[in-house]
Design an enzyme around this catalytic site. Structure first.
Site, PDB file in Angstrom:
ATOM      1  N   SER A   1      -9.265  -9.279  -5.856  1.00  0.00           N
ATOM      2  CA  SER A   1      -9.594 -10.170  -4.731  1.00  0.00           C
ATOM      3  C   SER A   1     -11.113 -10.231  -4.563  1.00  0.00           C
ATOM      4  O   SER A   1     -11.669  -9.615  -3.648  1.00  0.00           O
ATOM      5  CB  SER A   1      -8.926  -9.665  -3.453  1.00  0.00           C
ATOM      6  OG  SER A   1      -8.926 -10.689  -2.485  1.00  0.00           O
TER       7      SER A   1
ATOM      8  N   ILE B   1     -19.799   1.919   5.887  1.00  0.00           N
ATOM      9  CA  ILE B   1     -19.401   1.785   7.289  1.00  0.00           C
ATOM     10  C   ILE B   1     -18.168   2.593   7.618  1.00  0.00           C
ATOM     11  O   ILE B   1     -17.996   3.094   8.714  1.00  0.00           O
ATOM     12  CB  ILE B   1     -19.136   0.294   7.593  1.00  0.00           C
ATOM     13  CG1 ILE B   1     -20.453  -0.452   7.598  1.00  0.00           C
ATOM     14  CG2 ILE B   1     -18.429   0.119   8.911  1.00  0.00           C
ATOM     15  CD1 ILE B   1     -20.308  -1.879   8.027  1.00  0.00           C
TER      16      ILE B   1
ATOM     17  N   GLU C   1       4.780   8.275 -14.146  1.00  0.00           N
ATOM     18  CA  GLU C   1       5.654   7.366 -13.391  1.00  0.00           C
ATOM     19  C   GLU C   1       6.985   7.100 -14.083  1.00  0.00           C
ATOM     20  O   GLU C   1       8.005   6.958 -13.408  1.00  0.00           O
ATOM     21  CB  GLU C   1       4.934   6.043 -13.098  1.00  0.00           C
ATOM     22  CG  GLU C   1       3.790   6.222 -12.094  1.00  0.00           C
ATOM     23  CD  GLU C   1       3.457   4.954 -11.324  1.00  0.00           C
ATOM     24  OE1 GLU C   1       2.927   5.075 -10.227  1.00  0.00           O
ATOM     25  OE2 GLU C   1       3.717   3.846 -11.835  1.00  0.00           O
TER      26      GLU C   1
ATOM     27  N   GLU D   1     -12.164  -4.131  -6.271  1.00  0.00           N
ATOM     28  CA  GLU D   1     -11.162  -3.526  -7.145  1.00  0.00           C
ATOM     29  C   GLU D   1     -11.028  -4.296  -8.461  1.00  0.00           C
ATOM     30  O   GLU D   1     -10.769  -5.501  -8.454  1.00  0.00           O
ATOM     31  CB  GLU D   1      -9.789  -3.484  -6.468  1.00  0.00           C
ATOM     32  CG  GLU D   1      -8.737  -2.812  -7.336  1.00  0.00           C
ATOM     33  CD  GLU D   1      -7.313  -2.907  -6.806  1.00  0.00           C
ATOM     34  OE1 GLU D   1      -6.450  -2.226  -7.362  1.00  0.00           O
ATOM     35  OE2 GLU D   1      -7.072  -3.654  -5.836  1.00  0.00           O
TER      36      GLU D   1
ATOM     37  N   GLY E   1     -13.343 -12.083  -3.430  1.00  0.00           N
ATOM     38  CA  GLY E   1     -14.024 -12.571  -2.239  1.00  0.00           C
ATOM     39  C   GLY E   1     -14.442 -11.466  -1.286  1.00  0.00           C
ATOM     40  O   GLY E   1     -15.393 -11.624  -0.528  1.00  0.00           O
TER      41      GLY E   1
ATOM     42  N   GLU F   1       1.704  12.331  -6.758  1.00  0.00           N
ATOM     43  CA  GLU F   1       1.299  11.548  -5.599  1.00  0.00           C
ATOM     44  C   GLU F   1       2.438  10.965  -4.792  1.00  0.00           C
ATOM     45  O   GLU F   1       2.333  10.827  -3.596  1.00  0.00           O
ATOM     46  CB  GLU F   1       0.379  10.412  -6.061  1.00  0.00           C
ATOM     47  CG  GLU F   1       0.911   9.633  -7.242  1.00  0.00           C
ATOM     48  CD  GLU F   1      -0.130   8.624  -7.753  1.00  0.00           C
ATOM     49  OE1 GLU F   1       0.258   7.457  -7.977  1.00  0.00           O
ATOM     50  OE2 GLU F   1      -1.303   9.006  -7.927  1.00  0.00           O
TER      51      GLU F   1
ATOM     52  N   GLU G   1      -0.587   7.703 -16.236  1.00  0.00           N
ATOM     53  CA  GLU G   1       0.344   7.079 -15.297  1.00  0.00           C
ATOM     54  C   GLU G   1       1.680   6.762 -15.948  1.00  0.00           C
ATOM     55  O   GLU G   1       2.734   6.865 -15.315  1.00  0.00           O
ATOM     56  CB  GLU G   1      -0.263   5.807 -14.696  1.00  0.00           C
ATOM     57  CG  GLU G   1      -1.448   6.060 -13.768  1.00  0.00           C
ATOM     58  CD  GLU G   1      -1.049   6.725 -12.447  1.00  0.00           C
ATOM     59  OE1 GLU G   1       0.159   6.794 -12.138  1.00  0.00           O
ATOM     60  OE2 GLU G   1      -1.958   7.194 -11.731  1.00  0.00           O
TER      61      GLU G   1
ATOM     62  N   GLU H   1       6.723  10.681  -4.472  1.00  0.00           N
ATOM     63  CA  GLU H   1       8.072  10.971  -4.956  1.00  0.00           C
ATOM     64  C   GLU H   1       9.039   9.859  -4.606  1.00  0.00           C
ATOM     65  O   GLU H   1      10.236   9.990  -4.803  1.00  0.00           O
ATOM     66  CB  GLU H   1       8.578  12.285  -4.375  1.00  0.00           C
ATOM     67  CG  GLU H   1       7.583  13.420  -4.377  1.00  0.00           C
ATOM     68  CD  GLU H   1       6.714  13.393  -3.124  1.00  0.00           C
ATOM     69  OE1 GLU H   1       7.189  12.925  -2.081  1.00  0.00           O
ATOM     70  OE2 GLU H   1       5.558  13.820  -3.223  1.00  0.00           O
TER      71      GLU H   1
ATOM     72  N   ARG I   1     -23.114  -8.877   3.190  1.00  0.00           N
ATOM     73  CA  ARG I   1     -21.778  -9.102   2.639  1.00  0.00           C
ATOM     74  C   ARG I   1     -20.936  -7.838   2.814  1.00  0.00           C
ATOM     75  O   ARG I   1     -21.302  -6.773   2.330  1.00  0.00           O
ATOM     76  CB  ARG I   1     -21.863  -9.415   1.134  1.00  0.00           C
ATOM     77  CG  ARG I   1     -22.448 -10.783   0.831  1.00  0.00           C
ATOM     78  CD  ARG I   1     -21.471 -11.896   1.166  1.00  0.00           C
ATOM     79  NE  ARG I   1     -21.990 -13.213   0.803  1.00  0.00           N
ATOM     80  CZ  ARG I   1     -22.686 -14.007   1.621  1.00  0.00           C
ATOM     81  NH1 ARG I   1     -22.937 -13.623   2.859  1.00  0.00           N
ATOM     82  NH2 ARG I   1     -23.112 -15.180   1.199  1.00  0.00           N
TER      83      ARG I   1
END
Lengths: 172, 172
Positions: B109, B11, B92, B115, B111, B134, B88, B136, B34
């Site tokens: 999450s 969508i 980082e 993720e 529901g 990505e 990372e 700074e 859903r």
């Protein structure tokens, strides 16, 4: 580095979440668009009767889980988190609680979603049902308190992990 | 109660997440739509050198946090989670690690979003930088291991809470 939101546009609105694009300005003057998945927030409840912990199992279509073990939980509906927690405990596992204790609040995924989840500990449980209004596919399950570590190691849900690990760390 | 996905329509598609509506059929024959917020998945790293834990602070515009304390973390990019974690950690906080240990995986999450977040423990740290590509606006911060409980009690991010509480429960 601080920022302020200087604009916002809703892009899509669904049953649970909406999507908006916020315009933000950082203190160095740079501006950027940020996509945000907006969610009303949620509660989760660590509930035990001194011997057993109470959970729900339900299908979670979003993640392809046929039967995911979770704390009793639910979305905020224009009410204080504790009121949501009391309502959901009654609706989902048919219990009230003599004692309620706030545990912690956290962002489930702060990189892109604004969902905040509030956790409570409910003890002194007694039978107290309210009509479930949303999902009849919920199964109530219990686990002995002395199997807490096994439940934690097999848990796949963020709020349930945090609630059980917090309870283990500071309250058990 | 099992279900199967029998259709799906995208969508909305954004930079981090997309929104789709899945059609699902339950084993009792009922069908339903859903809404799912789709996300590529993420990793988080509990990193310590035996004395100090390493974190990042950054603005999180989605939740209005000017400077949120989090584990080093990042999104999956067509690679195994451990590779994302190694990349990372270098990008980082400018570290590599001699030892990597998988901790757990969970849905942030379930529901409404798909993720999945994978957590690792990194020890035996050494200097090893990769170019951050990505953001700074990241600040590296450390905390003594013996202040772990204070960090946990002030933490507002799900993956960071789970990583630190898991480390406290099973590895410290």
């Amino acid at each position: 580095m601080s920022f302020e939101r200087i604009g916002s546009e809703e892009i899509w609105s669904g049953k649970i979440a909406t999507v908006r694009v916020d315009r933000v300005r950082f203190e160095d003057g740079e501006e950027a668009d940020r996509e945000v998945v907006a969610h009303p927030g949620a509660v989760g409840i660590v509930a035990h009767d001194g011997e057993r912990m109470y959970f729900v199992r339900q299908p979670r279509e979003a993640v392809g889980e046929q039967s995911l073990l979770e704390l009793p939980a639910g979305k905020l509906e224009d009410e204080e988190p504790l009121e949501t927690a009391k309502r959901e405990l009654a609706e989902e596992i048919g219990k009230g609680a003599e004692s309620w204790q706030f545990l912690t609040s956290f962002w489930t995924s702060p990189g892109f979603a604004d969902e905040e989840c509030h956790l409570f500990l409910a003890t002194g449980l007694y039978d107290h049902s309210e009509d479930p209004d949303e999902n009849e596919r919920i199964e109530i399950v219990t686990a002995p308190l002395d199997e807490l570590d096994d439940v934690i190691r097999n848990c796949r849900d963020s709020k349930t992990l945090i609630g059980l690990l917090w309870f283990r760390a500071f309250l058990s």
